[in-house]
Design a protein around this motif. Structure first.
Motif, PDB file in Angstrom:
ATOM      1  N   THR A 175       0.864  -1.180   0.000  1.00 29.60           N
ATOM      2  CA  THR A 175       0.000   0.000   0.000  1.00 29.60           C
ATOM      3  C   THR A 175       0.898   1.227   0.000  1.00 29.60           C
ATOM      4  N   LYS A 206       1.114   5.591  -0.636  1.00 27.56           N
ATOM      5  CA  LYS A 206       0.556   6.923  -0.886  1.00 27.56           C
ATOM      6  C   LYS A 206       1.700   7.816  -1.317  1.00 27.56           C
ATOM      7  N   TRP A 221      -0.953  10.518  -6.330  1.00 24.76           N
ATOM      8  CA  TRP A 221      -0.667   9.158  -6.788  1.00 24.76           C
ATOM      9  C   TRP A 221      -0.696   8.201  -5.597  1.00 24.76           C
ATOM     10  N   ALA A 222      -1.538   7.181  -5.660  1.00 21.39           N
ATOM     11  CA  ALA A 222      -1.641   6.224  -4.558  1.00 21.39           C
ATOM     12  C   ALA A 222      -2.271   4.935  -5.081  1.00 21.39           C
ATOM     13  N   TYR A 223      -1.910   3.811  -4.457  1.00 19.74           N
ATOM     14  CA  TYR A 223      -2.447   2.529  -4.910  1.00 19.74           C
ATOM     15  C   TYR A 223      -2.357   1.479  -3.806  1.00 19.74           C
ATOM     16  N   GLU A 224      -3.126   0.411  -4.009  1.00 18.63           N
ATOM     17  CA  GLU A 224      -2.976  -0.827  -3.258  1.00 18.63           C
ATOM     18  C   GLU A 224      -2.699  -1.923  -4.280  1.00 18.63           C
ATOM     19  N   THR A 276      -6.082   4.079  -5.364  1.00 18.65           N
ATOM     20  CA  THR A 276      -6.618   4.757  -4.169  1.00 18.65           C
ATOM     21  C   THR A 276      -6.289   6.241  -4.175  1.00 18.65           C
ATOM     22  N   GLY A 277      -5.756   6.725  -5.283  1.00 23.73           N
ATOM     23  CA  GLY A 277      -5.408   8.133  -5.381  1.00 23.73           C
ATOM     24  C   GLY A 277      -6.481   8.944  -6.075  1.00 23.73           C
TER      25      GLY A 277
END
Length: 323
Positions: A150, A152, A157-160, A182-183
């Motif tokens: 995970t 951030k 820009w963010a992801y799992e 998730t961004g």
């Protein structure tokens, strides 16, 4: 059940024992994988090019080897000091690199947050400062390993990200991926497995044959002289000399049913079939004396809040040798 055995001493596929990096052994029947585990200080691979998770150091099946070290030396931080189905996101354009000014951060999925050093173009072969390595959770079952990261990053820009490497039967393993955005920005990137294959320790040359389920079109410029392309097959006229390489662009976009490549060593009869369940963005093949590498690329687009899934399947078989 979490199970991280950082210091196992094993001898596998005839290689010397190594106990200096975290790894796990997956075994089902005669299919055996030595899988390196991601670790920011001790990991087998800590470069900034390839996904740190699920780096397969060796593969053996029914007395044959398919993956082993293809270099004489090993630097964990070098971009291509890796083995097996090493995977990479954004080979040419990692998330946020183009918008980052010199000194600002960008994101390499499967690695972490990196820093853009100057105004020069991105280069997958370059070493970038790791601002924040993505944290990993690793869970082991009897025949599988699941890796979760995970992250951030900067500027939305963010992801799992999750990857499960599973031995599904005595001759097959799969690598299932799941990327959730998730961004706040849409993720548009590519993914491929480099697939460093070195079958039974044989030099890449006339014994190797790669096939695909479609007729390979002639390129606009001639094929490299060592390569021979006929119909749906790629072979090599001579052993590839040490220090040389052969690079081919086999195809551009093709439907999911064409996302299949089989690599066989005709002298030993050992083969592996690599199949993906998403359309091909392109298929390349890169080969040196100690590895032939089919590289199927997949295009990924994930809107904020959505999830993209894809799976690659590796099936091994042994046939009567053909000289």
């Amino acid at each position: 059940m979490t199970c991280l055995h950082a210091l196992l001493l094993v001898v596998i596929c005839g290689q010397a024992p190594r106990a200096d990096f975290p790894h796990e052994i997956l075994k089902r029947g005669t299919l055996t994988l030595d899988v390196a585990l991601p670790h920011a200080e001790k990991g087998y691979y800590r470069g900034t090019r390839f996904d740190w998770s699920g780096m397969v150091r060796s593969v053996s099946f029914d007395g044959h080897t398919f993956v082993d070290a293809w270099k004489d030396s090993h630097d964990p931080t070098n971009h291509d000091d890796c083995t097996g189905p090493a995977e990479e996101f954004g080979m040419d354009d990692p998330l946020g690199f183009a918008e980052a000014r010199p000194g600002e951060a960008f994101v390499k999925i499967g690695v972490g947050v990196l820093r853009r050093p100057d105004a020069s173009d991105y280069g997958f072969f370059k070493r970038y400062e790791i601002v924040e390595p993505g944290a990993w959770d690793v869970r082991k079952e009897e025949h599988s390993l699941t890796f979760r990261q995970t992250l951030k990053g900067p500027r939305g820009w963010a992801y799992e990200y999750a990857k499960t490497l599973a031995l599904t039967d005595d001759s097959t393993f799969t690598i299932a991926h799941e990327l959730k955005n998730t961004g706040t920005k849409p993720i548009k990137t590519t993914h491929y497995a480099h697939n460093f294959l070195h079958i039974d320790g044989r030099t890449v040359g006339p014994a190797y044959r790669l096939t695909v389920p479609f007729a390979i079109e002639e390129p606009s410029s001639p094929w490299p002289p060592l390569a021979e392309v006929r119909g749906n097959a790629i072979t090599f006229r001579e052993p590839i000399p040490l220090g040389s390489d052969v690079a081919l662009k086999v195809s551009g976009p093709r439907p999911a049913e064409d996302n299949v490549v089989t690599v066989r060593n005709r002298a030993g009869g050992a083969s592996v079939r690599i199949a993906g369940d998403r359309p091909l963005a392109k298929l390349s093949v890169w080969s040196v004396a100690t590895a032939t590498c089919p590289e199927p690329f997949v295009a990924i687009e994930v809107a904020p809040g959505e999830t993209f899934r894809w799976t690659n399947t590796y099936t091994f078989s042994i046939a009567r040798p053909q000289e």
